[in-house]
Scaffold this motif. Structure first.
Motif, PDB file in Angstrom:
ATOM      1  N   LEU A  44      42.848  52.511  39.135  1.00  0.00           N
ATOM      2  CA  LEU A  44      43.789  51.897  38.207  1.00  0.00           C
ATOM      3  C   LEU A  44      44.761  51.098  38.879  1.00  0.00           C
ATOM      4  O   LEU A  44      45.244  49.960  38.228  1.00  0.00           O
ATOM      5  CB  LEU A  44      44.040  53.165  37.292  1.00  0.00           C
ATOM      6  CG  LEU A  44      43.252  53.802  36.367  1.00  0.00           C
ATOM      7  CD1 LEU A  44      43.785  55.098  35.790  1.00  0.00           C
ATOM      8  CD2 LEU A  44      42.868  52.948  35.095  1.00  0.00           C
ATOM      9  N   LEU A  45      45.108  51.863  40.007  1.00  0.00           N
ATOM     10  CA  LEU A  45      46.336  50.736  40.556  1.00  0.00           C
ATOM     11  C   LEU A  45      45.898  49.394  41.252  1.00  0.00           C
ATOM     12  O   LEU A  45      46.496  48.600  40.818  1.00  0.00           O
ATOM     13  CB  LEU A  45      46.844  51.586  41.797  1.00  0.00           C
ATOM     14  CG  LEU A  45      47.782  52.773  41.525  1.00  0.00           C
ATOM     15  CD1 LEU A  45      48.304  53.477  42.732  1.00  0.00           C
ATOM     16  CD2 LEU A  45      49.163  52.327  40.800  1.00  0.00           C
ATOM     17  N   ARG A  46      44.770  49.608  41.427  1.00  0.00           N
ATOM     18  CA  ARG A  46      44.232  48.410  42.246  1.00  0.00           C
ATOM     19  C   ARG A  46      43.854  47.118  41.121  1.00  0.00           C
ATOM     20  O   ARG A  46      44.137  45.940  40.859  1.00  0.00           O
ATOM     21  CB  ARG A  46      42.971  48.242  42.923  1.00  0.00           C
ATOM     22  CG  ARG A  46      42.301  46.987  43.253  1.00  0.00           C
ATOM     23  CD  ARG A  46      41.608  46.923  44.563  1.00  0.00           C
ATOM     24  NE  ARG A  46      42.251  46.785  45.753  1.00  0.00           N
ATOM     25  CZ  ARG A  46      41.649  46.882  46.725  1.00  0.00           C
ATOM     26  NH1 ARG A  46      40.221  47.181  47.041  1.00  0.00           N
ATOM     27  NH2 ARG A  46      42.393  47.290  47.870  1.00  0.00           N
ATOM     28  N   HIS A  47      43.207  47.904  39.828  1.00  0.00           N
ATOM     29  CA  HIS A  47      42.960  46.975  38.718  1.00  0.00           C
ATOM     30  C   HIS A  47      44.353  46.379  38.116  1.00  0.00           C
ATOM     31  O   HIS A  47      44.303  45.160  37.835  1.00  0.00           O
ATOM     32  CB  HIS A  47      42.216  47.864  37.511  1.00  0.00           C
ATOM     33  CG  HIS A  47      41.842  47.304  36.382  1.00  0.00           C
ATOM     34  ND1 HIS A  47      41.160  46.068  36.250  1.00  0.00           N
ATOM     35  CD2 HIS A  47      42.816  47.602  35.170  1.00  0.00           C
ATOM     36  CE1 HIS A  47      40.976  45.687  35.066  1.00  0.00           C
ATOM     37  NE2 HIS A  47      41.932  46.581  34.415  1.00  0.00           N
ATOM     38  N   LEU A  48      45.166  47.470  37.776  1.00  0.00           N
ATOM     39  CA  LEU A  48      46.426  46.728  37.271  1.00  0.00           C
ATOM     40  C   LEU A  48      47.048  45.805  38.448  1.00  0.00           C
ATOM     41  O   LEU A  48      47.954  44.850  37.910  1.00  0.00           O
ATOM     42  CB  LEU A  48      47.514  47.944  37.170  1.00  0.00           C
ATOM     43  CG  LEU A  48      47.059  48.811  35.807  1.00  0.00           C
ATOM     44  CD1 LEU A  48      47.932  50.039  35.751  1.00  0.00           C
ATOM     45  CD2 LEU A  48      47.113  47.805  34.471  1.00  0.00           C
ATOM     46  N   THR A  49      46.878  46.027  39.565  1.00  0.00           N
ATOM     47  CA  THR A  49      47.604  44.854  40.391  1.00  0.00           C
ATOM     48  C   THR A  49      46.822  43.557  40.063  1.00  0.00           C
ATOM     49  O   THR A  49      47.483  42.475  40.071  1.00  0.00           O
ATOM     50  CB  THR A  49      47.202  45.304  42.126  1.00  0.00           C
ATOM     51  OG1 THR A  49      47.764  46.555  42.232  1.00  0.00           O
ATOM     52  CG2 THR A  49      47.614  44.155  42.916  1.00  0.00           C
ATOM     53  N   ILE A  50      45.383  43.616  40.091  1.00  0.00           N
ATOM     54  CA  ILE A  50      44.942  42.310  39.743  1.00  0.00           C
ATOM     55  C   ILE A  50      45.061  41.638  38.224  1.00  0.00           C
ATOM     56  O   ILE A  50      45.265  40.600  37.994  1.00  0.00           O
ATOM     57  CB  ILE A  50      43.045  42.329  39.776  1.00  0.00           C
ATOM     58  CG1 ILE A  50      43.032  42.711  41.354  1.00  0.00           C
ATOM     59  CG2 ILE A  50      42.405  41.543  39.164  1.00  0.00           C
ATOM     60  CD1 ILE A  50      41.560  43.381  41.466  1.00  0.00           C
ATOM     61  N   VAL A  51      45.468  42.600  37.260  1.00  0.00           N
ATOM     62  CA  VAL A  51      45.757  42.469  36.127  1.00  0.00           C
ATOM     63  C   VAL A  51      47.120  41.625  35.994  1.00  0.00           C
ATOM     64  O   VAL A  51      47.507  40.535  35.379  1.00  0.00           O
ATOM     65  CB  VAL A  51      46.003  43.408  35.061  1.00  0.00           C
ATOM     66  CG1 VAL A  51      46.418  43.066  33.627  1.00  0.00           C
ATOM     67  CG2 VAL A  51      44.092  43.878  35.012  1.00  0.00           C
ATOM     68  N   GLU A  52      48.156  42.229  36.732  1.00  0.00           N
ATOM     69  CA  GLU A  52      49.259  41.545  37.018  1.00  0.00           C
ATOM     70  C   GLU A  52      49.271  40.153  37.643  1.00  0.00           C
ATOM     71  O   GLU A  52      49.784  39.069  37.034  1.00  0.00           O
ATOM     72  CB  GLU A  52      50.259  42.449  37.783  1.00  0.00           C
ATOM     73  CG  GLU A  52      50.795  43.849  37.160  1.00  0.00           C
ATOM     74  CD  GLU A  52      51.947  43.606  36.412  1.00  0.00           C
ATOM     75  OE1 GLU A  52      52.684  42.687  36.592  1.00  0.00           O
ATOM     76  OE2 GLU A  52      52.466  44.615  35.572  1.00  0.00           O
ATOM     77  N   ARG A  53      48.434  40.091  38.593  1.00  0.00           N
ATOM     78  CA  ARG A  53      48.197  38.580  39.401  1.00  0.00           C
ATOM     79  C   ARG A  53      47.746  37.900  38.461  1.00  0.00           C
ATOM     80  O   ARG A  53      48.189  36.467  38.223  1.00  0.00           O
ATOM     81  CB  ARG A  53      47.407  38.915  40.577  1.00  0.00           C
ATOM     82  CG  ARG A  53      47.359  37.860  41.486  1.00  0.00           C
ATOM     83  CD  ARG A  53      46.500  38.187  42.877  1.00  0.00           C
ATOM     84  NE  ARG A  53      47.363  39.206  43.500  1.00  0.00           N
ATOM     85  CZ  ARG A  53      46.486  40.250  43.926  1.00  0.00           C
ATOM     86  NH1 ARG A  53      45.281  40.222  43.947  1.00  0.00           N
ATOM     87  NH2 ARG A  53      47.137  41.316  44.460  1.00  0.00           N
ATOM     88  N   ASN A  54      46.680  38.191  37.914  1.00  0.00           N
ATOM     89  CA  ASN A  54      46.076  37.174  36.741  1.00  0.00           C
ATOM     90  C   ASN A  54      47.062  36.428  35.648  1.00  0.00           C
ATOM     91  O   ASN A  54      47.268  35.360  35.246  1.00  0.00           O
ATOM     92  CB  ASN A  54      44.868  37.839  36.083  1.00  0.00           C
ATOM     93  CG  ASN A  54      44.043  36.984  35.255  1.00  0.00           C
ATOM     94  OD1 ASN A  54      43.600  35.802  35.691  1.00  0.00           O
ATOM     95  ND2 ASN A  54      43.809  37.232  33.939  1.00  0.00           N
TER      96      ASN A  54
END
Length: 167
Positions: free
Chosen positions: A61-71
């Motif tokens: 979840l942390l990695r996924h949300l990091t990618i979502v923020e970046r996107n």
């Protein structure tokens, strides 16, 4: 890793009569903090353990949300080139520790705040599928996305060691 206290008032309560932007930012930051708090005190193996049939884990979840923020903030709003997520939405976390994931996520959230600080709520970016979206829309979407995953994290944390709530 230091303890992340989430004691009342949590944040959203402090902006009950604030302007729209303050409310949006405070709610998003609250759910960011809740999500991070769900991994505190857990060993890496517990954060990476699959407790549901999907690839969803606390660490994932942390990695996924990091990618979502970046996107949304870097790519869509700031117009910077998109970065690869490994093709799995960021759910694979075998290569990092939970401490590294927390640092990466918190740094990405800071970059998101920096991008947003230079924009008005009406400023827009371009999404490859949705077309033009405003910062206001991105804030609402990110609150939705982050809150949904904070709820997932709450359930996964409860399944891991019984801890519940905004801790």
């Amino acid at each position: 890793m230091e303890t992340l206290p989430l004691t009342p008032p949590y944040g959203p309560e402090l902006v009950g009569t604030a302007g729209e932007r303050d409310v949006l930012e405070r709610f998003l930051d609250f759910y960011r903090r809740v999500t991070v708090s769900k991994v505190y005190g857990l060993p890496d193996e517990d954060t990476k353990r699959r407790l549901v049939p999907s690839l969803t884990t606390l660490a994932g979840l942390l990695r996924h949300l990091t990618i979502v923020e970046r996107n949304w903030f870097q790519h869509v709003l700031a117009g910077r080139p998109a970065t690869a997520d490994g093709g799995d939405g960021g759910w694979s976390v075998d290569d990092v520790t939970v401490d590294e994931l927390v640092v990466e996520y918190e740094q990405e959230c800071e970059r998101s705040r920096a991008v947003a600080a230079g924009l008005t709520l009406e400023d827009v970016g371009s999404h490859p599928e949705l077309g033009v979206v405003s910062l206001r829309w991105v804030y609402v979407h990110m609150i939705d996305e982050t809150a949904r995953h904070a709820g997932h994290a709450d359930i996964l944390r409860e399944l891991t060691d019984g801890v519940t709530g905004a801790v």
